[in-house]
Design a protein around this motif. Sequence first.
Motif, PDB file in Angstrom:
ATOM      1  N   THR A 290       0.884  -1.079   0.142  1.00 52.12           N
ATOM      2  CA  THR A 290       0.191   0.013  -0.129  1.00 52.12           C
ATOM      3  C   THR A 290       1.084   1.202   0.200  1.00 52.12           C
ATOM      4  O   THR A 290       0.460   2.278  -0.643  1.00 52.12           O
ATOM      5  CB  THR A 290      -0.856   0.028   1.389  1.00 52.12           C
ATOM      6  N   GLU A 291       2.029   1.199   0.879  1.00 52.11           N
ATOM      7  CA  GLU A 291       2.685   2.515   0.906  1.00 52.11           C
ATOM      8  C   GLU A 291       3.447   2.889  -0.389  1.00 52.11           C
ATOM      9  O   GLU A 291       3.947   3.982  -0.739  1.00 52.11           O
ATOM     10  CB  GLU A 291       3.836   2.383   2.021  1.00 52.11           C
ATOM     11  N   THR A 292       3.376   1.898  -1.423  1.00 53.96           N
ATOM     12  CA  THR A 292       4.194   2.311  -2.627  1.00 53.96           C
ATOM     13  C   THR A 292       3.175   2.807  -3.701  1.00 53.96           C
ATOM     14  O   THR A 292       3.642   3.036  -4.846  1.00 53.96           O
ATOM     15  CB  THR A 292       4.939   1.031  -3.156  1.00 53.96           C
ATOM     16  N   LEU A 293       1.998   2.586  -3.408  1.00 59.34           N
ATOM     17  CA  LEU A 293       0.897   2.887  -4.267  1.00 59.34           C
ATOM     18  C   LEU A 293       0.811   4.642  -4.677  1.00 59.34           C
ATOM     19  O   LEU A 293       0.667   5.270  -3.638  1.00 59.34           O
ATOM     20  CB  LEU A 293      -0.563   2.587  -4.175  1.00 59.34           C
ATOM     21  N   PRO A 294       0.883   5.117  -5.997  1.00 63.50           N
ATOM     22  CA  PRO A 294       0.898   6.562  -5.996  1.00 63.50           C
ATOM     23  C   PRO A 294      -0.176   7.182  -5.470  1.00 63.50           C
ATOM     24  O   PRO A 294      -0.559   8.293  -5.005  1.00 63.50           O
ATOM     25  CB  PRO A 294       0.918   6.451  -7.619  1.00 63.50           C
ATOM     26  N   GLY A 295      -1.538   6.642  -5.649  1.00 64.56           N
ATOM     27  CA  GLY A 295      -2.784   6.825  -5.119  1.00 64.56           C
ATOM     28  C   GLY A 295      -3.055   6.844  -3.720  1.00 64.56           C
ATOM     29  O   GLY A 295      -4.298   7.212  -2.983  1.00 64.56           O
ATOM     30  N   ALA A 296      -2.198   6.001  -3.055  1.00 67.68           N
ATOM     31  CA  ALA A 296      -2.730   5.814  -1.530  1.00 67.68           C
ATOM     32  C   ALA A 296      -2.171   6.778  -0.662  1.00 67.68           C
ATOM     33  O   ALA A 296      -2.729   6.670   0.766  1.00 67.68           O
ATOM     34  CB  ALA A 296      -2.256   4.220  -1.212  1.00 67.68           C
ATOM     35  N   LYS A 297      -1.299   7.918  -0.767  1.00 62.56           N
ATOM     36  CA  LYS A 297      -0.931   8.732   0.193  1.00 62.56           C
ATOM     37  C   LYS A 297      -2.054   9.224   0.968  1.00 62.56           C
ATOM     38  O   LYS A 297      -1.921   9.181   2.117  1.00 62.56           O
ATOM     39  CB  LYS A 297       0.034   9.740  -0.384  1.00 62.56           C
ATOM     40  N   GLY A 298      -2.894   9.875   0.164  1.00 59.87           N
ATOM     41  CA  GLY A 298      -4.231  10.597   0.660  1.00 59.87           C
ATOM     42  C   GLY A 298      -5.001   9.588   1.665  1.00 59.87           C
ATOM     43  O   GLY A 298      -5.365   9.711   2.856  1.00 59.87           O
ATOM     44  N   PHE A 299      -5.108   8.100   1.291  1.00 63.11           N
ATOM     45  CA  PHE A 299      -5.752   7.254   2.369  1.00 63.11           C
ATOM     46  C   PHE A 299      -4.930   6.926   3.383  1.00 63.11           C
ATOM     47  O   PHE A 299      -5.648   7.138   4.448  1.00 63.11           O
ATOM     48  CB  PHE A 299      -5.895   6.106   1.446  1.00 63.11           C
ATOM     49  N   ILE A 300      -3.694   6.953   3.241  1.00 67.87           N
ATOM     50  CA  ILE A 300      -2.865   6.696   4.444  1.00 67.87           C
ATOM     51  C   ILE A 300      -2.684   7.818   5.772  1.00 67.87           C
ATOM     52  O   ILE A 300      -3.027   7.625   6.792  1.00 67.87           O
ATOM     53  CB  ILE A 300      -1.366   6.382   4.231  1.00 67.87           C
ATOM     54  N   ASP A 301      -2.722   9.245   5.018  1.00 66.59           N
ATOM     55  CA  ASP A 301      -2.767  10.215   5.812  1.00 66.59           C
ATOM     56  C   ASP A 301      -4.017  10.334   6.550  1.00 66.59           C
ATOM     57  O   ASP A 301      -4.124  10.735   7.642  1.00 66.59           O
ATOM     58  CB  ASP A 301      -2.383  11.362   4.761  1.00 66.59           C
ATOM     59  N   ALA A 302      -5.339  10.156   5.582  1.00 68.82           N
ATOM     60  CA  ALA A 302      -6.530  10.177   6.196  1.00 68.82           C
ATOM     61  C   ALA A 302      -6.797   9.209   7.237  1.00 68.82           C
ATOM     62  O   ALA A 302      -7.626   9.356   8.342  1.00 68.82           O
ATOM     63  CB  ALA A 302      -7.692  10.269   5.268  1.00 68.82           C
ATOM     64  N   TYR A 303      -6.169   8.195   7.160  1.00 68.99           N
ATOM     65  CA  TYR A 303      -6.298   7.015   8.081  1.00 68.99           C
ATOM     66  C   TYR A 303      -5.870   7.228   9.504  1.00 68.99           C
ATOM     67  O   TYR A 303      -6.192   7.330  10.376  1.00 68.99           O
ATOM     68  CB  TYR A 303      -5.805   5.558   7.587  1.00 68.99           C
ATOM     69  N   ARG A 304      -4.527   7.945   9.182  1.00 65.15           N
ATOM     70  CA  ARG A 304      -3.894   8.189  10.627  1.00 65.15           C
ATOM     71  C   ARG A 304      -4.510   9.504  11.168  1.00 65.15           C
ATOM     72  O   ARG A 304      -4.760   9.301  12.436  1.00 65.15           O
ATOM     73  CB  ARG A 304      -2.424   8.696  10.261  1.00 65.15           C
ATOM     74  N   THR A 305      -5.110  10.370  10.510  1.00 64.25           N
ATOM     75  CA  THR A 305      -5.747  11.449  11.130  1.00 64.25           C
ATOM     76  C   THR A 305      -6.968  11.112  11.716  1.00 64.25           C
ATOM     77  O   THR A 305      -6.927  11.622  12.919  1.00 64.25           O
ATOM     78  CB  THR A 305      -6.127  12.571  10.081  1.00 64.25           C
ATOM     79  N   ALA A 306      -7.670  10.024  11.377  1.00 61.92           N
ATOM     80  CA  ALA A 306      -8.815   9.647  11.912  1.00 61.92           C
ATOM     81  C   ALA A 306      -8.845   8.984  13.222  1.00 61.92           C
ATOM     82  O   ALA A 306      -9.808   8.774  14.045  1.00 61.92           O
ATOM     83  CB  ALA A 306      -9.541   8.598  11.008  1.00 61.92           C
ATOM     84  N   GLY A 307      -7.577   8.400  13.702  1.00 62.84           N
ATOM     85  CA  GLY A 307      -6.969   7.972  15.057  1.00 62.84           C
ATOM     86  C   GLY A 307      -7.590   6.432  15.122  1.00 62.84           C
ATOM     87  O   GLY A 307      -7.507   6.284  16.372  1.00 62.84           O
ATOM     88  N   TYR A 308      -7.719   5.664  14.143  1.00 62.38           N
ATOM     89  CA  TYR A 308      -7.831   4.255  14.366  1.00 62.38           C
ATOM     90  C   TYR A 308      -6.884   3.528  15.307  1.00 62.38           C
ATOM     91  O   TYR A 308      -5.836   3.999  15.025  1.00 62.38           O
ATOM     92  CB  TYR A 308      -8.161   3.532  13.011  1.00 62.38           C
ATOM     93  N   ARG A 309      -7.206   2.740  16.138  1.00 64.83           N
ATOM     94  CA  ARG A 309      -6.273   1.995  16.938  1.00 64.83           C
ATOM     95  C   ARG A 309      -5.381   1.145  16.265  1.00 64.83           C
ATOM     96  O   ARG A 309      -4.360   0.885  16.534  1.00 64.83           O
ATOM     97  CB  ARG A 309      -6.777   1.460  18.043  1.00 64.83           C
ATOM     98  N   GLU A 310      -6.087   0.421  15.309  1.00 61.17           N
ATOM     99  CA  GLU A 310      -5.627  -0.695  14.580  1.00 61.17           C
ATOM    100  C   GLU A 310      -4.833  -0.304  13.334  1.00 61.17           C
ATOM    101  O   GLU A 310      -5.255   0.592  12.701  1.00 61.17           O
ATOM    102  CB  GLU A 310      -6.431  -1.872  14.238  1.00 61.17           C
TER     103      GLU A 310
END
Length: 396
Positions: A290-310
């Motif tokens: 996932t970390e290498t996908l060009p389109g995934a940065k926004g997803f990763i940033d949003a996921y972290r911002t959302a504060g999910y524990r897992e």
Amino acid sequence: MAGLLAVTLTAAALALTGCGSGGSANGECDTDKGTLTVGLIAPLSGELANIGLGMRNSADLAVRQANDRCAVQGYRLELQSRDDRGDPATGAAAAKDLAANPTLIGVVGTYNSSTAQTVQPVLGNAGIVQVSPGNTNISLTRGANPVSAPLRQYQTYFRVVATDAVQGPAAADHLAAIGKTKVAVVSDGQTYGEGIANEFAKQFGTRGGQVVMRMTLPAGTAPDAAVAAVSRTRPDAVFYGGEYPDGGPLSRALSGLGIPLMGGDGIVNPDYVTAGGRSGDLGTSVGPPTETLPGAKGFIDAYRTAGYRESYGQYGAFSFDAANVVMTSVAGVIDARGDGEWSTGLRPAVDQAVQSYDGDGITGPISFDRFGDVGTDAVTVYQLVGGRWIPDRTQP
């Protein structure tokens, strides 16, 4: 006709920029028509919970963002998650529970292929679309004879991941390429494990390799008998068809033989190490990291911002895409209806809209063939190094 609506969108762009046909200039959405439900069925407890929770959180993020962009005009979307515990009977009960809800627009799931086999008929008979972010067994879309007589049983079932017909051969090609000529094959007797082991064995033979032993070791069984049988055949490696809770102990038990264990996406999990996996073991998994996908940065940033524990895990991005396929398709069907009202009578039109879906998800282009399989088939080979799965190469 709404039922013949073609959905052609850049799903990742819509999801992560907040743009959509139902958006409002003042940032508020009209939700006077009520709530629509996106279902999710995944292992949220038990040994596979670290996979299922990442799936749930990622689908939840997709639903949150859809609401932020007013994705379905007049409606608020909500995620209702059901725990299947990786058990087929529990999964079927979860599907029946969700299907009884007239506001259900589609289901994201399942992870386990064996669970999918019991969920498919429940949702299929109700006409409810199902988009899996994790099932890889080829029979789910092409029946018991996928090569000689492929037959799609459920027009409601789709998946956004490559099948074992890609993963198994990729593992065989890799072992052959690194000089392994004799491999023992052990599988857990489950739908996923048997399927990927079969595909591996077929391809390894075409590469000039020899399967020196084929054994079923039922899930939950101590690996001693398998290790004794493997030892007698003197292979260069072991291929394991199954999940990490059993693959890890098997690898640990094989340590005295000095040969690596390789498996599919079922073992490429951080907890494989805790379960007994050894450095030098190998695995394949669907799609690029996932970390290498060009389109995934926004997803990763949003996921972290959302504060999910897992962690979102290896199936989070696919779950995000699967949820967006469902919601985007439903939005198009409702928009095409004169009064913009949802009813269960629109479910066949949603199935057709998903079938004609053509968009860019964060995992890559998404469109489906006549069997419901996604058009892309990338697989990554990983090696376990210092307790971490390190990507070796992605093909094609």
